[in-house]
Design an enzyme around this catalytic site. Structure first.
Site, short mmCIF file in Angstrom:
data_model
loop_
_atom_site.label_atom_id
_atom_site.label_comp_id
_atom_site.label_asym_id
_atom_site.label_seq_id
_atom_site.Cartn_x
_atom_site.Cartn_y
_atom_site.Cartn_z
N GLU A 83 0.69 6.06 -6.04
CA GLU A 83 -0.18 6.24 -7.86
C GLU A 83 -1.92 5.75 -7.83
OE1 GLU A 83 1.66 3.15 -9.71
OE2 GLU A 83 3.10 2.85 -8.66
N CYS A 115 5.87 3.77 -9.51
CA CYS A 115 6.35 3.80 -7.98
C CYS A 115 7.29 4.02 -7.70
CB CYS A 115 6.93 2.21 -8.00
SG CYS A 115 5.40 0.71 -8.69
N HIS A 249 13.46 -1.71 -6.12
CA HIS A 249 12.11 -1.75 -6.00
C HIS A 249 11.88 -3.34 -6.01
CE1 HIS A 249 8.19 -1.14 -6.35
NE2 HIS A 249 8.68 -1.26 -8.05
#
Ligand code: CAA
Length: 414
Positions: A83, A115, A249
């Site tokens: 990103e 993400c 994450h």
């Protein structure tokens, strides 16, 4: 037997320099415990402009190809999740192809959804192989990002940078994916984003945590339904406890702890059919903490020392877990939660391979971290304030790549 597909090998590249989060806390007049215990970090990678997402991606992929002796002609797909790319149009994947002098026969592209881009890339390559379209070729997935919020912001201690490269194949020596058994959850929200032209993300910090937790519930429940239907887990008990480990994450380490508590809450509330009352809440708090230590904490070593790597963060957790526990996990199923702000998420699973210990050793993760240099806060601030296109000041690391400069709008790397 159905063909296995998944991650055959993994390598990591990080910037040459890092800061200690206690130094940052002192410089900002904050109690260091807020960053180390409150957020769960120890150190944070600091990328200079020469270490952009393309250079880091190429460095990680070069080590992957070298250590696994991958014949470049066998690579049919090279997909980068990022990103924080270096161009509005040209793919980081193309820059990597050029730096590594890879053959022109492969399909190259980038995947972007905050993400989640790395997981989108992993899905694209895995499904390409599983469908038979790969025709005995392998794919490379690279997750590469520079996480920036800016000096003196609440997000500052949750920055970081790095790249994770994965060889994806029908010989998944690290992790065989349970393809088709995932749960997804998405919404249109403004929790974290980066408007065009900005280097720093805009973030609604506490709201982003809530969006992430809602996504955990939604995607985990989807995975659990499919995993039960396919007999990957049994009904009864807490389904999440049947996973040997669960990776999340990791924007900052404490987030994984919050996520794990949320996931257990889904199991508990769905089992009883009602929200936890005060007594159940009091019983669950120590159990969730113990479960976090056993199921999640072993995967957080690298994230605590590198910080947020956006697309790469979940896969940094995978590398970290395998480095620490691969031998004991061989043949066991683990869960993975991927989150991309904006937002989309996916909970999926896979089985650790019998040779994972030997394969992860070739990533030399200890060396990658020990070669870094600790810098003070004044030097960190100088680096953060450098213009983005400033050529590399530091020498190119052996076997690694650096952005060198821009001529007539063309970026060059060495
Ligand atoms: N000692 C120990 N702990 C302390 C402390 C002290 N002296 N002072 C505070 N703390 C604790 C707080 O209690 C809190 O812990 P809990 O959440 O468990 O209660 C923790 O430290 C953080 O304190 P605050 O909430 O007060 O911190 P903050 O408001 O300054 O900022 C943040 C925290 C919102 C996460 C901010 O760092 C931020 O905006 N980060 C970027 C956004 C982000 O990472 N979001 C995550 C979800 S979105 C996502 O995952 C995508 C992505 O990659 C960005």
């Amino acid at each position: 037997m159905k063909q296995q597909v998944g991650i055959e090998a993994i390598t990591v590249a990080v910037p040459r320099r890092y800061i200690d989060l206690e130094d940052l806390a002192r410089a900002r007049g904050v109690d260091p415990a807020k960053f180390t215990q409150g957020l769960g970090g120890l150190e944070m990678a600091v990328a200079e402009p020469g270490e952009d997402s393309a250079a880091l991606a190429a460095s990680a992929a070069a080590q992957l190809i070298r250590s696994r002796k991958v014949d470049p002609v066998r690579i049919g797909m090279l997909v980068v999740g990022t990103e924080t790319g270096v161009d509005h149009s040209k793919a980081v994947a193309s820059y990597v192809q050029g730096m590594l002098k890879l053959p022109p026969t492969m399909r190259t592209f980038d995947c972007q959804h905050a993400c989640y881009g790395g997981t989108a890339a992993l899905n694209a390559v895995s499904e390409w192989i599983a469908s038979g379209a790969g025709a005995d070729r392998v794919g490379i997935v690279i997750c590469s990002d520079i996480a920036r919020y800016g000096l003196n912001t609440a997000g500052e201690p949750t920055q970081g940078a790095g790249a994770v490269a994965m060889l994806v194949s029908a010989n998944p020596e690290l992790l065989a994916l349970d393809l088709g058994v995932s749960g997804t959850f998405s919404m249109d929200v403004h929790d974290f984003w980066r408007p065009l032209g900005r280097r720093e993300a805009v973030v609604d910090g506490h709201y982003s945590i809530q969006c992430y937790l809602d996504a955990v519930s939604g995607s985990y429940r989807g995975w659990r339904t499919r995993a039960l239907a396919r007999d990957l887990i049994r009904a009864g008990g807490l389904p999440s406890e049947q996973l040997a480990r669960i990776l999340y994450h990791v924007p900052f380490c404490k987030m994984a702890k919050k996520a794990h508590a949320q996931l257990r809450r889904c199991d508990l509330e769905d089992r009883s059919g009602k929200p936890l009352d005060q007594t159940a809440e009091a019983e669950e708090t120590p159990r969730a903490a113990a479960s976090f230590e056993a199921q999640v904490a072993p995967s957080l070593g690298l994230s605590a020392r590198v910080g947020n790597v956006y697309t790469g963060s979940l896969y940094l957790s995978l590398a970290s877990l395998l480095q620490r526990e691969a031998a004991g996990l061989a043949g066991k199923r683990i869960g993975l939660f991927s989150y991309g702000s904006g937002c989309v998420s996916e909970f999926f699973s896979g089985v650790v391979g019998a040779r994972a210990t030997q394969v992860i050793a070739s990533a030399e993760l200890d060396r990658v971290l020990s070669e870094r240099e600790r810098i003070g806060i004044a030097e960190y601030e100088r680096i953060i304030n450098l213009p983005p296109d400033q050529p590399a000041a530091a020498p190119t690391p052996p076997g690694g790549f650096r952005y060198q400069g821009t001529k007539e709008f063309r970026r060059t790397y060495a």
